[in-house]
Motif scaffolding. Structure first.
Motif, PDB file in Angstrom:
ATOM      1  N   GLN A 214      15.509  74.390  42.202  1.00 49.61           N
ATOM      2  CA  GLN A 214      15.472  74.011  43.633  1.00 49.61           C
ATOM      3  C   GLN A 214      14.087  73.534  44.072  1.00 49.61           C
ATOM      4  N   PRO A 215      13.026  74.264  43.833  1.00 53.35           N
ATOM      5  CA  PRO A 215      11.712  73.745  44.249  1.00 53.35           C
ATOM      6  C   PRO A 215      11.293  72.511  43.478  1.00 53.35           C
TER       7      PRO A 215
ATOM      8  N   GLN B 204       9.142  70.990  47.133  1.00 55.31           N
ATOM      9  CA  GLN B 204       8.641  71.776  48.249  1.00 55.31           C
ATOM     10  C   GLN B 204       8.447  73.215  47.803  1.00 55.31           C
ATOM     11  N   SER B 205       7.414  73.816  48.327  1.00 54.21           N
ATOM     12  CA  SER B 205       7.251  75.249  48.097  1.00 54.21           C
ATOM     13  C   SER B 205       8.356  75.964  48.860  1.00 54.21           C
ATOM     14  N   MET B 206       8.713  77.156  48.401  1.00 57.27           N
ATOM     15  CA  MET B 206       9.820  77.837  49.035  1.00 57.27           C
ATOM     16  C   MET B 206       9.781  79.326  48.746  1.00 57.27           C
ATOM     17  N   LEU B 207      10.474  80.064  49.592  1.00 61.48           N
ATOM     18  CA  LEU B 207      10.706  81.486  49.379  1.00 61.48           C
ATOM     19  C   LEU B 207      12.110  81.611  48.820  1.00 61.48           C
TER      20      LEU B 207
ATOM     21  N   PRO C 118       8.720  83.004  61.014  1.00 60.52           N
ATOM     22  CA  PRO C 118       8.314  81.814  60.249  1.00 60.52           C
ATOM     23  C   PRO C 118       7.553  82.238  58.987  1.00 60.52           C
ATOM     24  N   ILE C 119       7.816  81.571  57.891  1.00 54.64           N
ATOM     25  CA  ILE C 119       7.228  81.941  56.607  1.00 54.64           C
ATOM     26  C   ILE C 119       6.157  80.920  56.230  1.00 54.64           C
ATOM     27  N   TYR C 120       4.937  81.372  56.202  1.00 47.59           N
ATOM     28  CA  TYR C 120       3.795  80.561  55.815  1.00 47.59           C
ATOM     29  C   TYR C 120       3.845  79.232  56.553  1.00 47.59           C
ATOM     30  N   ASP C 121       3.639  78.128  55.847  1.00 48.71           N
ATOM     31  CA  ASP C 121       3.763  76.837  56.501  1.00 48.71           C
ATOM     32  C   ASP C 121       5.008  76.100  56.029  1.00 48.71           C
ATOM     33  N   LEU C 122       6.026  76.895  55.646  1.00 51.33           N
ATOM     34  CA  LEU C 122       7.256  76.312  55.144  1.00 51.33           C
ATOM     35  C   LEU C 122       8.190  75.994  56.306  1.00 51.33           C
ATOM     36  N   GLU C 123       9.250  75.267  55.968  1.00 47.15           N
ATOM     37  CA  GLU C 123      10.272  74.980  56.957  1.00 47.15           C
ATOM     38  C   GLU C 123      11.295  76.106  57.033  1.00 47.15           C
ATOM     39  N   GLN C 124      11.117  77.120  56.194  1.00 44.94           N
ATOM     40  CA  GLN C 124      12.035  78.244  56.181  1.00 44.94           C
ATOM     41  C   GLN C 124      11.662  79.248  57.271  1.00 44.94           C
ATOM     42  N   ASN C 125      12.686  79.855  57.816  1.00 43.75           N
ATOM     43  CA  ASN C 125      12.504  80.904  58.805  1.00 43.75           C
ATOM     44  C   ASN C 125      13.507  82.015  58.544  1.00 43.75           C
ATOM     45  N   TRP C 126      12.986  83.220  58.417  1.00 47.19           N
ATOM     46  CA  TRP C 126      13.876  84.363  58.422  1.00 47.19           C
ATOM     47  C   TRP C 126      13.994  84.827  59.877  1.00 47.19           C
TER      48      TRP C 126
END
Length: 601
Positions: free
Chosen positions: A168-169, A174-177, A290-298
């Motif tokens: 996936q990454p 993209q970096s990701m969690l 928000p997680i770091y500077d990613l587009e992911q959000n928990w």
């Protein structure tokens, strides 16, 4: 039926019951408004408290995750710089990853994975060598086992294939969690995730640097997010998976929520809404992580039963209801005692009112009769006044005519008085002339007497002369003739003087009589003049009086017209009095019935 039942109640009950109802409604309304405000304030306070706690713990969760990402990024950028500067050193890179793992006990593993020959182009040289697997690719994997750190390769007998954590990454660049997953570490099943930094050079993904972290710390943080005793908190991943929560069976399972709540979570915004659950109505607060500077959000979801939030408000409600009930009972007691005393006073008052009402009824009947008679009399008086006005108008016209005639008579009387004055003057002049004639007649009479005396003396002288002539004879004949002629003349003179004397006497007598008559006429004329003056004065006074009478009659006419209007108005008001008396009579009957009701109460 309800009204009839109410009428059958006693006065005290009729007075107490409405006050009880109104007091209950008022106190209930006040309590409802107060409780509504308390509920609103309680919800607002709960929302504020929950939001502050949610923000605090979401920041702690973010810090925990961001730390792993910052470590992965630091190592990834360092390896990328080595590649760009051709300073690649696998041993140094591997040791760097080990130091990162050793730096934080929360880290479970650190690793790196590169595309074939993407790191240093020496994969073939490292096939099956120490710290490498059969392909020789850069796959270092440091794993924490208790107090030890063990080295493995990412591809081994336990993990023969690369998974989504790699593909996936690499595909997204993209970096990701990584989506949380379960794994057994040191014989213990853990929920964990990986912070993956993607190394991209010239638009191509070359490799990854990852830090595996346990979510036990986050689970503990989520457990502590309890603004109220029975609040529940959940941590939801960006793929709507339960990362941590009170129900362990739901962890790593898709989060089941209604559409509105799912939509709120997916918007990654702070918000709240009310939902229904097995625990009843709940307030749900959503705080994105928000997680770091990613587009992911928990997302941190905090659920609190509404009954818990409103517990204090309900307690206040019961207190208010208790106070209201006690106050209502006290009010009813006071009203009841007051009504009892009032009932006695009203009973006494109603007796007096009954007598007064009967007297008022009799007076009203008398007033009604008198008003009717007054209206009838006013009507008749109005008719009589109208006839009187008509008669006065005729009299006024006649008085105006008499006034004109009186004024004309006054003018004529004035002229007659002037003529009488002139006649009086002429009569006075005539009296004076007659007096002068009388005086002249007396003088003439005296002269005639002198003439008569002269004639008598002449006659004596002539007689003596005749005697003497006769004595003288012939010598005396001539003288006798003269004496005879003289005697004859003297006789004739005496006779004429006698006639004249008689005429003069008659004339004097007549002049005297005329003078007397003239004087009498003068007196009469004076009296007539005085009477004419008086008549003229009276005519003038009559003319003035007629004018005053005319003005007075006109004023009387105006007054009678006003009196006619007043009488007509009185007739109208008499009718109104009759109507008012009838209305008062009706109200008196109502008062009578009210008194009867009061007496019955």
């Amino acid at each position: 039926m309800l009204f009839r039942g109410f009428k059958r109640l006693s006065f005290t009950q009729q007075l107490t019951l409405p006050i009880a109802v109104v007091g209950t409604l008022v106190l209930g309304g006040i309590a409802a408004l107060s409780v509504q405000d308390s509920f609103r304030d309680a919800k607002r306070t709960a929302q504020t408290l929950t939001l502050e706690m949610g923000r605090t713990y979401s920041q702690q969760i973010k810090t925990y995750l961001d730390k792993a990402f910052s470590q992965a990024e630091v190592v990834g950028r360092s390896l990328s710089m080595d590649v760009q500067n051709h300073l690649q050193d696998r041993n140094r890179a591997y040791l760097t990853l080990r130091e990162v793992l050793n730096s934080d006990s929360q880290y479970l593993a650190t690793w790196s994975a590169w595309e074939p020959n993407a790191y240093d182009g020496k994969d073939t040289q490292y096939m099956n060598s120490e710290m490498h697997e059969k392909t020789g690719r850069v796959y270092p994997w440091w794993v924490r086992q208790g107090d030890k750190i063990v080295y493995k390769t990412l591809l081994n007998e336990e993990t023969p294939d690369l998974g989504d954590w790699y593909f996936q990454p690499m595909q997204s660049k993209q970096s990701m969690l990584v989506e949380p997953y379960k794994d057994t570490v040191n014989g213990k099943e853990l929920v964990m995730t990986s912070a993956v930094y993607t190394i991209v050079q010239k638009g191509e993904a070359k490799g990854l640097v990852g830090v595996d972290i346990s979510l036990d710390s986050i689970k503990n943080l989520v457990t502590e997010v309890r603004p109220f005793a029975d609040s529940q908190s959940l941590l939801i991943s960006d793929k709507m998976m339960v990362v941590a929560g009170p129900d362990q069976t739901a962890v790593m399972q898709p989060y089941q929520a209604d559409a509105d709540l799912q939509a709120l979570i997916q918007r990654h915004e702070i918000g709240s809404l009310e939902v229904k659950s097995t625990r009843g109505k709940e307030m749900v607060l959503v705080v994105p992580v928000p997680i770091y500077d990613l587009e992911q959000n928990w997302t941190l979801v905090i659920r609190t039963p509404e009954k818990t939030i409103l517990a204090a408000a309900y307690a206040s409600l019961w207190r208010q209801l208790g106070f209201s009930l006690v106050g209502l009972l006290l009010l009813m007691s006071v009203v009841y005692l007051g009504a009892k005393r009032s009932e006695k006073k009203i009973s006494t008052l109603s007796s007096g009112l009954t007598e007064s009402s009967l007297g008022i009824s009799e007076d009203l009947q008398h007033l009604n009769t008198t008003g009717g008679q007054l209206a009838e009399a006013s009507t008749r008086a109005a008719a009589s006044i109208e006839e009187t006005v008509a008669s006065l108008e005729e009299i006024t016209s006649m008085v105006r005519l008499n006034t004109g005639n009186a004024q004309n008579a006054a003018v004529l009387s004035g002229e007659s008085a002037k003529l009488a004055k002139t006649g009086e003057t002429k009569i006075l002049e005539l009296v004076q002339t007659m007096a002068a004639i009388e005086s002249s007649s007396q003088k003439i009479e005296e002269i005639i007497n002198i003439i008569d005396d002269i004639a008598f003396q002449t006659n004596l002288l002539a007689l003596n002369a005749s005697v003497e002539a006769a004595r003288a004879g012939e010598h005396g004949k001539g003288f006798a003739v003269v004496a005879e002629a003289v005697r004859s003349l003297a006789q004739r003179s005496a006779s004429a003087a006698k006639d004249i004397n008689q005429l003069i006497s008659v004339s004097v007598t007549q002049v005297k009589q005329g003078t007397v008559m003239v004087r009498e006429n003068g007196e009469v004329l004076k009296q007539m003049s005085a009477s004419i003056d008086k008549v003229a004065t009276l005519n003038q006074e009559i003319a003035g009086a007629s004018q005053q009478q005319s003005a007075g009659i006109e004023q009387i006419n105006v007054s009678i017209n006003q009196l006619d209007q007043v009488i007509q108005r009185n007739a109208s008001e008499a009718g109104e009095i009759v109507t008012a008396a009838a209305n008062i009579s009706e109200k008196s009957e109502v008062m009578n019935s009210t008194v009867k009701v009061l007496s019955a109460a």
